[in-house]
Structures are given as C-alpha cells and as structure tokens.
Design a protein around this motif. Structure first.
Motif, PDB file in Angstrom:
ATOM      1  N   ASP A 113       0.814  -1.220   0.000  1.00  0.00           N
ATOM      2  CA  ASP A 113       0.000   0.000   0.000  1.00  0.00           C
ATOM      3  C   ASP A 113       0.845   1.267   0.000  1.00  0.00           C
ATOM      4  N   CYS A 114       2.101   1.147   0.356  1.00  0.00           N
ATOM      5  CA  CYS A 114       2.991   2.321   0.398  1.00  0.00           C
ATOM      6  C   CYS A 114       3.884   2.434  -0.828  1.00  0.00           C
ATOM      7  N   GLY A 115       3.745   1.506  -1.759  1.00  0.00           N
ATOM      8  CA  GLY A 115       4.522   1.593  -2.987  1.00  0.00           C
ATOM      9  C   GLY A 115       5.883   0.930  -2.937  1.00  0.00           C
ATOM     10  N   ILE A 116       6.127   0.087  -1.925  1.00  0.00           N
ATOM     11  CA  ILE A 116       7.393  -0.647  -1.863  1.00  0.00           C
ATOM     12  C   ILE A 116       7.491  -1.570  -3.067  1.00  0.00           C
ATOM     13  N   ASP A 117       8.656  -1.633  -3.691  1.00  0.00           N
ATOM     14  CA  ASP A 117       8.831  -2.465  -4.880  1.00  0.00           C
ATOM     15  C   ASP A 117       9.188  -3.902  -4.540  1.00  0.00           C
ATOM     16  N   VAL A 118      10.090  -4.079  -3.582  1.00  0.00           N
ATOM     17  CA  VAL A 118      10.484  -5.426  -3.151  1.00  0.00           C
ATOM     18  C   VAL A 118      10.722  -5.400  -1.646  1.00  0.00           C
ATOM     19  N   LEU A 119      10.251  -6.437  -0.977  1.00  0.00           N
ATOM     20  CA  LEU A 119      10.433  -6.586   0.461  1.00  0.00           C
ATOM     21  C   LEU A 119      11.260  -7.822   0.761  1.00  0.00           C
ATOM     22  N   SER A 120      12.194  -7.700   1.696  1.00  0.00           N
ATOM     23  CA  SER A 120      12.818  -8.871   2.303  1.00  0.00           C
ATOM     24  C   SER A 120      12.047  -9.161   3.584  1.00  0.00           C
ATOM     25  N   PHE A 121      11.230 -10.204   3.559  1.00  0.00           N
ATOM     26  CA  PHE A 121      10.351 -10.530   4.684  1.00  0.00           C
ATOM     27  C   PHE A 121      11.052 -11.530   5.588  1.00  0.00           C
ATOM     28  N   GLY A 122      11.455 -11.062   6.766  1.00  0.00           N
ATOM     29  CA  GLY A 122      12.230 -11.893   7.674  1.00  0.00           C
ATOM     30  C   GLY A 122      11.400 -12.461   8.808  1.00  0.00           C
ATOM     31  N   GLY A 123      11.846 -13.599   9.332  1.00  0.00           N
ATOM     32  CA  GLY A 123      11.214 -14.189  10.494  1.00  0.00           C
ATOM     33  C   GLY A 123      12.197 -14.836  11.449  1.00  0.00           C
TER      34      GLY A 123
END
Length: 337
Positions: free
Chosen positions: A190-200
């Motif tokens: 929703d904020c226009g991020i192009d790519v996320l590194s989703f960590g856990g």
C-alpha cells in the motif's frame, strides 16, 4: 546465559518446530514443487497482495542481494542510511553481487527522508556518474525506530518520480507492524514498496527469509537471480513450511507484540536509574542507551549484549519473542545491586 544481545540468539517457536517436524515426512519434490511451498505462497499472497511474487531464500543477506540485483545494474548507486545493514553488516556482499555503488546517508535516527536523499539525486544521464537506481530502507531501522506509512509513501513517491526503486529490508517488519498496529500490506504494498525482504528468523523461525516482489516489471528475472545467487533451496519445504506456521493465527504478530512489550517494560525499568540515558526512541524491540562503563562491565558478567558505540558507553539491548518477565526482573535486580 540468557541474552539481550540479539533476537537472533533466541530459539525457534514451538509451532514452527512442529511445522518442520510435519514437513519431515516421506518424500517431496524439490525446489519448491511441494504442497508446503504452495500453501506458504498462498498465505503470503493473502497477507500482502494476490499480485505479489514470493521467493524463499536462506537468509537475510541473501534476500537483500537478490532484491537489489533485481533493481540495479553495476552503473547504478544504492542510497541507504549510514547505519544500514547492507552498508555495515554484510561484508560488502551487496556491492560484490550488484556491482553498484552504495551511497550512505547520515541520519539522526536511522530513518531516511526525502530531504536527506535529495542531495544525492543528481547526475542523471551523465555517463561519468553512477546513476541513482534504488533506495534501501530497513523496517524497523537498525536504531530500532519505525517508519510510518506516510513516511514510506513520501520515500517511494520520490524514488518513483526519478525512475528508482525502493527495497525494504523487513528483518523486523513484524515489530514495526506491532508498534504501528497495521497489517503487513499497509506498510509495504500500500505504500509503494517495490520489493520486500520478509524476515522471520529474528521472530521465531529457525532459518530463511522471503523476497516478496510487488513491482510487476521486476518479477520476470527473479527466479534466475535467486538461482545465480545460490539462494535456491533444493529441500524448499523446510523453508516454506515455517512461513505457513508463522502466518497462521497471526503468530508473527503475537511474537512481535510480546517482544515489543518486553522492550517497553525493560525501558520503563531502566528509566528509573539516573545513570541511564536513552539515545533513541524505543519503538520496537531494540533499546539504545548509555550508562557508566563500570556498570556495563558488571552486567556483561551475567548477560551478553553488544556495545553500539563503545567510545560513548552506548549499548544495545534486544528483546525477543521468548524474553520473559524473569529475564527483565533479574537484569534490573543486577543493575540495582
């Protein structure tokens, strides 16, 4: 020894361990052609957006180099905070793998702003200069602070106006959502991020991260970049099944809420001591503070934690999903002594 050094030092959440045990039955096709990966991908699309493309990788550095390789070529530059993980803690891996120049920006709180970035947006079209190609930001930042949705939209708007991309390192994105009381989608897609590194890994997983691609034009080469970056797991189910457990019943959020709550409890207790001075706002599960060196040395005999700036007696304390009230009580009792 119980530790406030890093949320990497915590164990694996029992529900994640159960998922790993269930995935460890019989044979399954490799490289992601298995039911666990299919289920995890479906849950990720539900959490972010149906149009995203999730790619599981081994670790945080791997997720960052895969994401950045999608965005830049060797003649580009990557703009980031001076404290950014890709600049400080990844042994030059992003530069080696992308060939791009990193342009660090001094910030007071780890957060980039359009005003801080604009002086670096020049030389477009000049063959003598690296071309600004991407903005890298961390959510939460390396100083424990959190970007609001408005701040993120301002950054992505600026980047997209100049034909640039935005990569979010979400190693602690769960803690940011817990602080902001938002969904994962509200501070990414929703904020226009192009790519996320989703960590856990810092929040209850054993290993692995997920590169979540939102920008349609970056998807075509993603699988090939992951393979070339040595981030394609043959036994993919052991990475993906963890995310199924992580996303079920909002385990990711519950873990982060607990870690944040423990950090705030520790913060409130530490504020009672006149020798303690906080150097950053406590908005997540990280605390940055100074105290007398003799006190630090005594605490280090019983608890492991890191100096952030040893010259200033500044330390970092980090709570985790498995931090207990007893951990904090014992730490404060020792400080009191």
């Amino acid at each position: 020894m119980r530790s406030f050094a890093s949320d990497n030092n915590s164990g694996v959440h029992p529900l994640v361990m159960d998922a790993l045990q269930r995935a460890n039955e019989d044979h399954a096709l490799g490289y992601g052609s298995d039911k666990w990966t299919d289920q995890a991908v479906a849950m990720l699309k539900e959490s972010f957006t149906p149009a995203c493309e999730p790619l599981f990788v081994f670790n945080g550095t791997g997720s960052n180099i895969v994401a950045l390789q999608l965005m830049v070529r060797p003649f580009h530059s990557i703009i980031c905070a001076e404290t950014a993980h890709i600049y400080v803690d990844e042994c030059g891996s992003p530069v080696k793998n992308t060939g791009a120049q990193i342009r660090p920006v001094l910030t007071p709180d780890g957060k980039l702003t359009p005003e801080l970035i604009r002086p670096y947006l020049h030389g477009f079209g000049d063959q003598h200069h690296s071309q600004p190609g991407a903005i890298y930001l961390s959510q939460c930042t390396e100083l424990g602070t959190v970007y609001t949705p408005g701040e993120l939209k301002a950054l992505t708007s600026l980047a997209h106006e100049h034909g640039m991309y935005v990569h979010m390192d979400g190693a602690r994105i769960a803690n940011a959502c817990a602080y902001l009381k938002t969904s994962l989608k509200q501070i990414t897609a929703d904020c226009g991020i192009d790519v996320l590194s989703f960590g856990g890994t810092k929040n209850g997983l054993m290993m692995g991260e997920c590169v979540v691609i939102f920008n349609e034009e970056l998807k075509a080469s993603a699988a090939f970049v992951r393979k070339q970056s040595a981030q394609l797991a043959s036994k993919m189910r052991y990475l993906s099944c963890q995310f199924t457990a992580y996303l079920t019943d909002h385990l990711w959020l519950k873990n982060a809420e607990h870690a944040n709550a423990m950090a705030q409890r520790l913060c409130d207790a530490l504020k009672q001591y006149p020798g303690v001075c906080f150097t950053q706002k406590v908005e997540s599960n990280q605390l940055f503070l100074t105290m007398p060196r003799a006190t630090i040395d005594r605490l280090l005999q019983s608890y492991y934690f890191y100096f952030w700036n040893e010259a200033n007696n500044e330390i970092r304390l980090v709570t985790s999903f498995d931090t207990t009230d007893e951990d904090i009580d014992n730490f404060i009792s020792l400080l009191h002594q």
